[in-house]
Design a protein around this motif. Structure first.
Motif, short mmCIF file in Angstrom:
data_model
loop_
_atom_site.label_atom_id
_atom_site.label_comp_id
_atom_site.label_asym_id
_atom_site.label_seq_id
_atom_site.Cartn_x
_atom_site.Cartn_y
_atom_site.Cartn_z
N ASP A 281 0.84 -1.24 0.05
CA ASP A 281 -0.03 0.05 0.02
C ASP A 281 0.76 1.32 0.10
N LYS A 282 1.86 1.28 0.58
CA LYS A 282 3.01 2.59 0.69
C LYS A 282 4.35 1.97 0.63
N LEU A 283 5.04 3.05 0.26
CA LEU A 283 6.57 2.80 0.30
C LEU A 283 7.09 3.96 1.23
N ALA A 284 7.74 3.22 2.23
CA ALA A 284 8.26 4.06 3.15
C ALA A 284 9.48 3.50 4.08
N SER A 285 10.55 4.53 4.39
CA SER A 285 11.55 4.03 5.06
C SER A 285 11.07 3.68 6.75
N ARG A 286 12.22 3.11 7.37
CA ARG A 286 11.78 2.85 8.91
C ARG A 286 11.61 4.05 9.57
N SER A 287 12.05 5.16 9.42
CA SER A 287 11.65 6.24 10.33
C SER A 287 10.48 6.79 9.93
N GLU A 288 10.04 6.78 8.55
CA GLU A 288 8.86 7.27 8.09
C GLU A 288 7.62 6.38 8.67
N VAL A 289 7.87 4.97 8.83
CA VAL A 289 6.87 3.94 9.17
C VAL A 289 6.54 4.44 10.85
N SER A 290 7.99 4.63 11.52
CA SER A 290 7.75 4.79 12.94
C SER A 290 7.16 6.01 13.35
N LYS A 291 7.18 6.85 12.38
CA LYS A 291 6.39 8.46 12.65
C LYS A 291 4.84 8.24 12.19
N GLN A 292 4.50 7.27 11.34
CA GLN A 292 3.39 7.04 11.04
C GLN A 292 2.61 6.12 12.06
N MET A 293 3.36 5.30 12.69
CA MET A 293 2.80 4.53 13.79
C MET A 293 2.75 5.24 14.93
N SER A 294 3.51 6.19 15.19
CA SER A 294 3.32 7.32 16.53
C SER A 294 2.06 7.99 16.46
N THR A 295 1.86 8.21 15.19
CA THR A 295 0.61 9.21 14.89
C THR A 295 -0.54 8.23 15.31
N ILE A 296 -0.59 7.00 15.12
CA ILE A 296 -1.81 5.91 15.33
C ILE A 296 -1.82 5.69 16.76
N PHE A 297 -0.55 5.12 17.13
CA PHE A 297 -0.45 4.63 18.67
C PHE A 297 0.04 5.49 19.78
N GLY A 298 0.48 6.78 19.24
CA GLY A 298 0.92 7.54 20.48
C GLY A 298 2.42 7.50 20.57
N TRP A 299 3.15 8.27 21.25
CA TRP A 299 4.65 8.42 21.33
C TRP A 299 5.21 7.84 22.65
N ASP A 300 5.99 6.97 22.84
CA ASP A 300 6.52 6.48 23.95
C ASP A 300 7.90 7.37 24.32
N LYS A 301 7.83 8.25 25.23
CA LYS A 301 8.95 9.13 25.51
C LYS A 301 9.95 8.29 26.12
N GLN A 302 10.00 7.53 26.97
CA GLN A 302 10.89 6.52 27.24
C GLN A 302 11.68 5.80 26.77
N ASN A 303 10.95 5.14 25.75
CA ASN A 303 11.84 4.32 24.64
C ASN A 303 11.82 5.11 23.28
N GLN A 304 11.67 6.28 23.17
CA GLN A 304 11.67 7.04 22.00
C GLN A 304 11.22 6.18 20.88
N ASP A 305 9.90 5.79 20.97
CA ASP A 305 9.58 5.01 19.82
C ASP A 305 8.05 5.04 20.05
N PHE A 306 7.15 4.54 19.08
CA PHE A 306 5.65 4.58 19.26
C PHE A 306 5.27 3.60 20.33
N ASN A 307 4.01 3.71 20.93
CA ASN A 307 3.62 2.84 22.01
C ASN A 307 3.23 1.32 21.42
N TYR A 308 4.15 0.40 21.85
CA TYR A 308 3.96 -0.85 21.50
C TYR A 308 4.48 -2.07 22.49
#
Length: 616
Positions: A281-308
């Motif tokens: 469906d989409k072509l995206a780098s790892r950083s772009e995917v992480s940014k998109q996932m953080s928009t959907i699931f929120g940002w985890d400040k402690q682990n510096q990544d989306f919530n999972y």
């Protein structure tokens, strides 16, 4: 002079003391590492993970998925953390743990979606992929979305990714759809050059397990039989994946010419080809995917990544195996050999003891035999079969749930079942039998070594250094033919058909689950859930618990397994520095084709084994 010798002896004496000190230091350090590892594992096992914040379940499958792993997922994860195994692709995951994790997450209000991170997933057989796919579809149908991410996708990875709502692909990646194949090594000419005499005894036109020793290529009968089930398996793959992507099978895989034509239109850009043909469906780098996932699931400040939460850290409840209405789940995963089980192999004595234990346990009301085996020893297969028959005779329903492979001896042990349930992509049948004896009289003769002696009977005059007596060869062939008649008789009685009818579909021929159902070799097409439902129905159980007959490894077992995995993981990296990749690939292929020889320990030299049941 004496002073000189005293000085020399002093050097040696202090050198010896230094060596002893180093040896004791290393041993003490190793002991300290073991103690710290043991304490760490104990503390992590005892501690309960904190309740995760709302976010995604990261299904970061690592390694392969099997029915019954040598080391459980949890212990394997702890071992890697503490001992640092360097190759994730060596890890084994329990199919049933993976499915239970997905189903638990589906009901968990803290899990709002799923991310399939499949870069380290090495694959599984098609029925296992179908069972995981079923759980993924349930998750998606519950309203929770699934996102698949990958640098590239192998066929196994893409099968699971196709169940996602959206598939992301790296701009430099590709979706590697190429089809299925089988490849065997044939070495008759090699045996001829080595002057090895191969004495083969078999029954079954399609029993091609011994063809590598008889021929330098595949026989036409084997080619036709293998083509049927291989094309059927590929058709099952395309139908499922194309349906998930809302494409036709032809759009999903237009063949080699169609793919080349499509790539020419994108100047060879495989990622763009996948996007234009709706494989992703989409072509995206790892950083772009992480940014998109953080928009959907929120940002985890402690682990510096989306919530999972990783599937390996997700706290799934321990299955309840207690109660008075239990269904025993017993595994037959791997080649069947005599004696006790070894990692990756089925021990006739071990499995029979588990069945007997379930039969004598009043709390066990039914037995599910999970079979994922190419077969092996006739003697060991009969030990298991007779114990299953005894359980059924004792009034406990027996249901066989076939995994990716239940052929030859795998089908032999399935015959006592009240009901046999197979996946449409299960490989089963291969009702045939063979024996092989190699002798080396010509090899030795060529270098001037000869064997001679006396015996009281030609049947006693047996040695690998001389040709087989004609009488013994005749006796061996009669024994093989008798074994085949026994096999056909067991199947005909179990399936309520005549021996003549079974002989028509036997002859060593391998059948795909769909065809096996048509031919009456299985009762129902389905998965493990259907086997559980059938067992409960036959035992008249309104409620039940599953009692998994799985041995939990001790710390020493886990430690040894992880150290072995570490060594195996390090070897390829070292070897690649001095050996070309094609040679390494050939070595791996040879190892895979010869590992089965370790299972050939039948006391009568008779085997019901499907060596050709492998897919690349």
């Amino acid at each position: 002079m004496r002073f000189l010798w005293r000085g020399i002896s002093g050097v040696f004496r202090w050198s010896w003391r230094l060596l002893n000190f180093i040896r004791e230091l290393i041993l003490n350090l190793f002991l300290l590492v073991l103690i710290l590892a043991g304490v760490g594992i104990y503390l992590q096992v005892q501690s309960k993970p904190a309740e995760p914040a709302k976010g995604a379940l990261m299904l970061n499958l690592t390694g392969v998925v099997v029915d019954n792993p040598s080391i459980s997922n949890r212990f394997g994860q702890l071992g890697r953390q503490l001992l640092g195994t360097s190759s994730n692709r060596l890890q084994e995951n329990s199919l049933f743990d993976v499915v239970e994790t997905i189903r638990q997450a589906q009901k968990d209000p803290n899990i709002t979606g799923m991310v399939l991170a499949l870069n380290d997933f090495a694959g599984s057989d098609q029925p296992s992929l179908q069972y995981i796919g079923k759980a993924l579809r349930e998750f998606r149908d519950s309203g929770k979305k699934i996102y698949a991410t990958g640098d590239s996708y192998s066929q196994s990875q893409y099968y699971l990714a196709s169940f996602a709502n959206q598939i992301y692909l790296s701009p430099q990646g590709n979706v590697d759809l190429h089809g299925l194949s089988t490849n065997n090594l044939y070495y008759k000419s090699l045996l001829d050059k080595l002057k090895v005499t191969t004495n083969i005894f078999r029954v079954g036109t399609y029993k091609s397990a011994v063809e590598p020793m008889m021929r330098d290529n595949m026989s036409q009968a084997a080619r036709e039989a293998d083509s049927r089930w291989l094309n059927g398996m590929w058709s099952n793959y395309l139908t499922t994946v194309a349906g998930n992507r809302q494409l036709t099978p032809e759009q999903l895989f237009p063949g080699a010419a169609g793919i080349i034509k499509g790539l020419q239109a994108t100047d060879g850009d495989m990622a763009r080809y996948a996007l234009q043909n709706k494989l992703v469906d989409k072509l995206a780098s790892r950083s772009e995917v992480s940014k998109q996932m953080s928009t959907i699931f929120g940002w985890d400040k402690q682990n510096q990544d989306f919530n999972y939460v990783s599937m390996y850290d997700y706290n799934t409840p321990t299955p309840d195996s207690g109660g008075d209405n239990q269904i025993a789940v017993i595994f037959a995963s791997g080649a069947i050999m005599d004696g006790e089980a070894t990692p990756g192999n089925v021990g006739g004595d071990t499995t029979a003891a588990q069945i007997r234990q379930a039969r004598l346990d009043p709390k066990v009301k039914a037995i599910i035999m999970r079979v994922n085996s190419p077969g092996g020893s006739v003697t060991a297969s009969e030990v298991i079969r007779s114990e299953l028959a005894a359980a059924r005779a004792a009034g406990k329903p027996v249901v066989v749930s076939m995994g990716g492979l239940a052929a030859s001896g795998g089908y032999w042990i399935s015959t006592p079942a009240n009901s046999i349930i197979a996946s449409p992509s299960t490989l089963t049948g291969s009702i045939g039998i063979f024996g092989v004896i190699n002798t080396y009289e010509n090899s030795l003769d060529s270098i001037g070594i000869h064997t001679d002696g006396v015996s009281t009977s030609s049947l006693a005059d047996l040695a690998v250094t001389k040709s087989l007596p004609a009488e013994f060869a005749q006796l061996m062939q009669m024994n093989i033919e008798s074994g085949y008649r026994t096999f056909v008789g067991l199947v005909s009685k179990a399936r309520n058909q005549t021996p003549e009818a079974i002989n028509q579909i036997a002859q060593g021929r391998v059948w795909l689950g769909n065809d096996a159902k048509t031919n009456g070799l299985v009762d129902q097409l389905g998965d493990f859930d259907d086997a559980v439902k059938k067992a409960a129905e036959l035992a008249n159980l309104k409620t039940h618990t599953l009692n998994w007959y799985v041995e939990q490894p001790g710390f020493s077992d886990m430690l040894l397994a992880q150290l072995t995995a570490s060594a195996q993981a390090l070897f390829p990296a070292a070897a690649q520095a001095v050996l070309p990749q094609p040679l390494l690939d050939m070595a791996a292929h040879l190892k895979g084709k010869t590992d089965w020889m370790a299972t050939l320990n039948d006391p009568n030299g008779r085997y019901v084994l499907c060596l050709e049941c492998s897919v690349n």
